[in-house]
Design a protein around this motif. Structure first.
Motif, PDB file in Angstrom:
ATOM      1  N   GLY A 128      25.496  41.135  41.498  1.00 21.77           N
ATOM      2  CA  GLY A 128      27.286  40.835  41.560  1.00 21.77           C
ATOM      3  C   GLY A 128      27.785  40.735  42.743  1.00 21.77           C
ATOM      4  N   LEU A 148      35.496  41.705  40.311  1.00 22.06           N
ATOM      5  CA  LEU A 148      34.896  42.196  39.041  1.00 22.06           C
ATOM      6  C   LEU A 148      35.129  41.085  37.926  1.00 22.06           C
ATOM      7  CD1 LEU A 148      36.487  45.934  38.501  1.00 22.06           C
ATOM      8  CD2 LEU A 148      34.416  45.670  38.803  1.00 22.06           C
ATOM      9  N   ARG A 149      34.854  40.120  37.620  1.00 21.08           N
ATOM     10  CA  ARG A 149      35.104  39.162  36.741  1.00 21.08           C
ATOM     11  C   ARG A 149      36.447  39.024  35.739  1.00 21.08           C
ATOM     12  NH1 ARG A 149      29.645  39.411  36.922  1.00 21.08           N
ATOM     13  NH2 ARG A 149      28.943  39.999  34.432  1.00 21.08           N
ATOM     14  N   ALA A 166      34.249  42.873  32.124  1.00 25.13           N
ATOM     15  CA  ALA A 166      32.823  43.026  33.215  1.00 25.13           C
ATOM     16  C   ALA A 166      33.437  44.801  33.590  1.00 25.13           C
ATOM     17  CB  ALA A 166      33.006  42.214  33.869  1.00 25.13           C
TER      18      ALA A 166
END
Length: 352
Positions: free
Chosen positions: A118, A256-257, A261
């Motif tokens: 991430g 943060l996608r 998520a």
């Protein structure tokens, strides 16, 4: 192939005093591993060593929020693409063994394959400053609660005259009474004397911690407002809750996608647990539990004060859901709204 055409991916296993780095090529072949000091000079040497193998395209680092924080800042300042890498799972460690070079190679391969990685938080902005203040506040709150419990316990076992005089006082009255107790008593070997001395010490500690918490609150509230005023203005969101959600997202919430998520990060996304003809989901006990607690506080506040939320609770209760299940649903919905405020604070408002 000439050296300057080799695409290199690095992996770093971080520790307090040293970092171990490994380099792999585009095919995952190990180019080398080495250990460096966890200092500014060591970070520069580590980066130079990785670049010596070819074109450095990516570095995977374990623990960018702990021992790897300094290295992450150095790499980011140098323009290196950086990802956070989870620790190898236990099954892999049982088969492959455990050492710093092995962990560094695993981090490099995980970064290359984009497996369990991430984008790490930025740690050079206002949210990082907020996090530091909140660490001190949380510690003070915990210590004050411990002090209060210790006072209550001492009163339960105190001699009867002391117990009768103090047992029915509220916390505020108890702290004030014990803190102002006379400094001179009888013999310290007398239980009644010893318990009053102990209670006076604990009460003054309680007062000192309360002052410390109030001083930190006076710094935290304006900082939260400056970072994201719309979040603080949302229903059920105060400085404490907003501060926790901001810290969870970091200085770069765009990492943060999606809202899903973010919900998973907060432990508010139910996990599939289906098999055969059974189609169900189970409670998610992972994620950031402090953020999950913040969502819970928003839910409880809205269930008590917000007409729309109360109407939803009534409708879902008629559908046969328990209170716990309704709270889980509300957490998920609120996580979606909070994500919108965190990522687009100037354009969109929190849904009612």
């Amino acid at each position: 192939m000439t050296q300057h055409l080799v695409e290199v991916t690095g992996g770093v296993d971080t520790h307090r005093d040293t970092h171990t780095a490994a380099a792999v090529d585009a095919a995952g072949r190990v180019l080398g591993s080495a250990q460096f000091d966890a200092t500014t000079a060591g970070y520069a040497a580590l980066l130079g060593w990785l670049r010596s193998f070819g074109a450095l395209v990516l570095v995977g680092v374990e623990g960018t929020g702990a021992y790897g924080a300094g290295l992450a800042r150095h790499l980011r300042a140098a323009g290196i693409r950086l990802v956070e890498v989870d620790r190898p799972d236990r099954k892999a460690r049982r088969w492959q063994g455990k050492s710093d070079p092995v962990d560094a190679e695993a981090a490099a391969r995980a970064a290359l394959a984009a497996h369990r990685t991430g984008i790490p938080k930025d740690r050079d902005g206002q949210v990082e400053a907020l996090r530091n203040l909140r660490v001190a506040r949380r510690s003070a709150v915990t210590a004050r609660a411990d002090t209060q419990r210790q006072m209550k316990t001492l009163i339960v076992t105190a001699p009867e005259p002391v117990r009768v005089r103090l047992r029915r006082l509220s916390v505020r009255e108890l702290v004030a009474t014990c803190a102002e107790a006379a400094s001179q008593y009888g013999h310290v070997g007398d239980p009644a004397t010893a318990v009053m001395i102990a209670l006076r010490s604990l009460a003054r500690r309680h007062q000192q911690l309360s002052t410390e918490i109030a001083d930190l609150d006076a710094l935290i509230a304006p900082l939260v407002t400056a970072i994201n005023p719309r979040l603080l203005a949302a229903k059920g969101v105060g400085p404490e809750v907003a501060g926790q959600l901001l810290v969870t997202a970091g200085d770069n919430p765009d990492r943060l996608r999606s809202e899903a998520a973010f919900a998973m990060l907060c432990g508010a996304a139910p996990l599939p647990a289906s098999s055969g003809r059974t189609n169900r989901h189970r409670l998610n006990r992972g994620g950031d539990r402090q953020a999950n607690c913040a969502l819970w506080r928003i839910v409880i506040t809205r269930m008590a004060t917000d007409p729309t939320t109360r109407a939803y609770v009534q409708r879902r209760t008629k559908d046969g859901l328990s209170k716990k299940e309704i709270i889980r649903c509300l957490k998920r919905y609120i996580a979606r709204d909070i994500y919108t405020l965190l990522t687009q604070p100037d354009d969109l408002e929190l849904a009612a």
